[in-house]
Design an enzyme around this catalytic site. Structure first.
Site, mmCIF file in Angstrom:
data_model
loop_
_atom_site.group_PDB
_atom_site.id
_atom_site.type_symbol
_atom_site.label_atom_id
_atom_site.label_comp_id
_atom_site.label_asym_id
_atom_site.label_seq_id
_atom_site.Cartn_x
_atom_site.Cartn_y
_atom_site.Cartn_z
ATOM 1 N N ARG A 170 -3.013 12.923 4.056
ATOM 2 C CA ARG A 170 -3.712 11.635 4.081
ATOM 3 C C ARG A 170 -3.654 11.033 2.694
ATOM 4 O O ARG A 170 -3.671 11.760 1.686
ATOM 5 C CB ARG A 170 -5.192 11.811 4.449
ATOM 6 C CG ARG A 170 -5.490 11.886 5.926
ATOM 7 C CD ARG A 170 -5.295 10.545 6.642
ATOM 8 N NE ARG A 170 -5.576 10.624 8.053
ATOM 9 C CZ ARG A 170 -4.704 10.951 9.002
ATOM 10 N NH1 ARG A 170 -3.454 11.228 8.697
ATOM 11 N NH2 ARG A 170 -5.060 10.992 10.284
ATOM 12 N N HIS A 192 4.089 6.623 6.652
ATOM 13 C CA HIS A 192 3.216 7.425 7.530
ATOM 14 C C HIS A 192 3.880 7.667 8.901
ATOM 15 O O HIS A 192 3.359 7.243 9.942
ATOM 16 C CB HIS A 192 1.853 6.741 7.692
ATOM 17 C CG HIS A 192 0.765 7.690 8.117
ATOM 18 N ND1 HIS A 192 -0.539 7.579 7.742
ATOM 19 C CD2 HIS A 192 0.805 8.812 8.902
ATOM 20 C CE1 HIS A 192 -1.264 8.539 8.269
ATOM 21 N NE2 HIS A 192 -0.461 9.318 8.985
ATOM 22 N N GLU A 224 -3.333 2.661 2.379
ATOM 23 C CA GLU A 224 -2.153 2.224 3.126
ATOM 24 C C GLU A 224 -2.540 1.241 4.235
ATOM 25 O O GLU A 224 -3.663 1.314 4.742
ATOM 26 C CB GLU A 224 -1.418 3.444 3.726
ATOM 27 C CG GLU A 224 -2.240 4.228 4.727
ATOM 28 C CD GLU A 224 -1.525 5.497 5.203
ATOM 29 O OE1 GLU A 224 -1.044 6.279 4.362
ATOM 30 O OE2 GLU A 224 -1.474 5.695 6.439
HETATM 31 C C1 DGY Z 1 -2.317 12.139 12.566
HETATM 32 O O1 DGY Z 1 -2.169 12.354 13.762
HETATM 33 O O2 DGY Z 1 -3.375 12.329 11.986
HETATM 34 C C2 DGY Z 1 -1.132 11.679 11.807
HETATM 35 O O3 DGY Z 1 -1.436 11.289 10.532
HETATM 36 C C3 DGY Z 1 -0.398 10.596 12.558
HETATM 37 O O4 DGY Z 1 -1.124 9.436 12.613
#
Ligand code: DGY
Length: 333
Positions: free
Chosen positions: A239, A286, A268
């Site tokens: 993240r 991402h 982001e």
């Molecule tokens: C999640 O599933 O948390 C990934 O970051 C994809 O969005």
């Protein structure tokens, strides 16, 4: 009458069709990123929300949307949802674990390899027409095979990355996690637990897969980057906000570490401007879980959860990946 649900972003038509069999669905085919006020307005009268991972669900929103009974996300990470606030209000929460583990691990490994072997940087050089001759050290990077793979956060995705490194690339694996793995799992993965400081100093390639929380905010900043080897790489597929992007850009420019690969960013889709002007970083939007089969599976799992969560019949199946299933126990009594 069918319960009303809101699908917060564009999803696959087949998932939408399935939801329509159970619910009166308000979809978002235009894929607009709604403001918080618009989200609250659209949630009025809705029993359920199908989230795609970024919509913030907190106590204030819940109080403004009293009909809401379930929020089901197609992401595994759920730092956008205040789960205790949902539980306190009887709102079921689900995420989408497991179905994306291997795909996300593939991407983490690919990003780490692209970073170590300078693939993006050399491709940009070629496209700019700057490749005029062979040179002995032209884009010479670091080896991946046999190098020490460091993993920060040894959950499902961390373990899947460890398997790839240990079995496919003969990499010694070291990791740091709040709780140590069972010794049998450590042996199966060939992974050794280290303190965070030891991990930073030992890894040739550090991959970050720890969930985001207040505790993991800026877990890797200037001081941590200084502990790493100057030849090391850092890859973040977890993240934004876990790595201090400004400090990382400065460290990349100064040669504190060799290179980085980032799929996630603080704030982001905005990206810290300093990162955009550094050559030795691979930047992706991402997409670690973005293979089509996996994204379909994530959406289907969120739909499974929403359908089960709003099924009020006695003895109805539980949502398969609920984070607070106790809420249903109370509701179905
Ligand atoms: C999640 O599933 O948390 C990934 O970051 C994809 O969005």
């Amino acid at each position: 009458m069918k319960p009303q649900v809101l699908v917060c972003r564009r999803i696959f038509p087949e998932t939408l069709e399935r939801l329509r069999e159970h619910f009166a669905v308000e979809a978002n085919d235009a894929d607009v990123v709604w403001s918080r006020d618009e989200l609250i307005a659209r949630l009025q009268g809705k029993s359920g929300a199908f989230l795609t991972g970024t919509q913030p669900i907190d106590a204030t929103l819940l109080d403004a949307c009293p009909d809401l009974r379930a929020v089901c996300s197609m992401a595994v990470g759920y730092n956008n949802i205040d789960v205790p606030a949902c539980t306190a209000r009887g709102v079921l929460v689900s995420n989408a674990p497991d179905v994306l583990t291997e795909t996300t691990a593939d991407f983490g490994f690919a990003l780490m390899m692209a970073t170590a072997r300078r693939i993006a940087e050399s491709e940009h050089f070629l496209r700019r027409g700057e490749w005029t001759k062979w040179s002995v050290d032209l884009f010479a990077g670091a080896d991946v095979h046999g190098a020490t793979l460091g993993i920060l956060g040894m959950g499902r995705i961390g373990r899947a990355i460890a398997r790839r490194g240990a079995r496919g690339f003969a990499m010694p694996v070291v990791y740091h996690n709040r709780s140590r793995l069972d010794p049998a799992v450590e042996a199966e993965l060939g992974a050794r637990w280290l303190t965070k400081e030891e991990l930073l100093a030992t890894a040739d390639h550090l991959v970050i897969v720890v969930p985001y929380s207040a505790e993991s905010h800026h877990l890797v900043g200037e001081a941590e980057l200084k502990r790493m080897k100057p030849t090391a790489t850092l890859t973040n597929i977890a993240r934004g906000g876990i790595v201090d992007d400004r400090a990382l850009a400065a460290a990349l420019r100064a040669g504190t570490i060799a290179a980085a690969g980032l799929d996630v960013f603080e704030g982001e889709p905005a990206v810290h401007p300093d990162l955009l002007t550094v050559a030795n970083v691979v930047l992706t939007p991402h997409i670690a879980s973005a293979s089509l089969p996996t994204r379909r599976a994530m959406a289907e799992l969120a739909a499974d959860n929403l359908i089960a969560a709003l099924d009020t019949r006695p003895g109805a199946a539980l949502p398969p990946t609920a984070l607070n299933p106790e809420v249903l126990g109370r509701r179905r009594l």
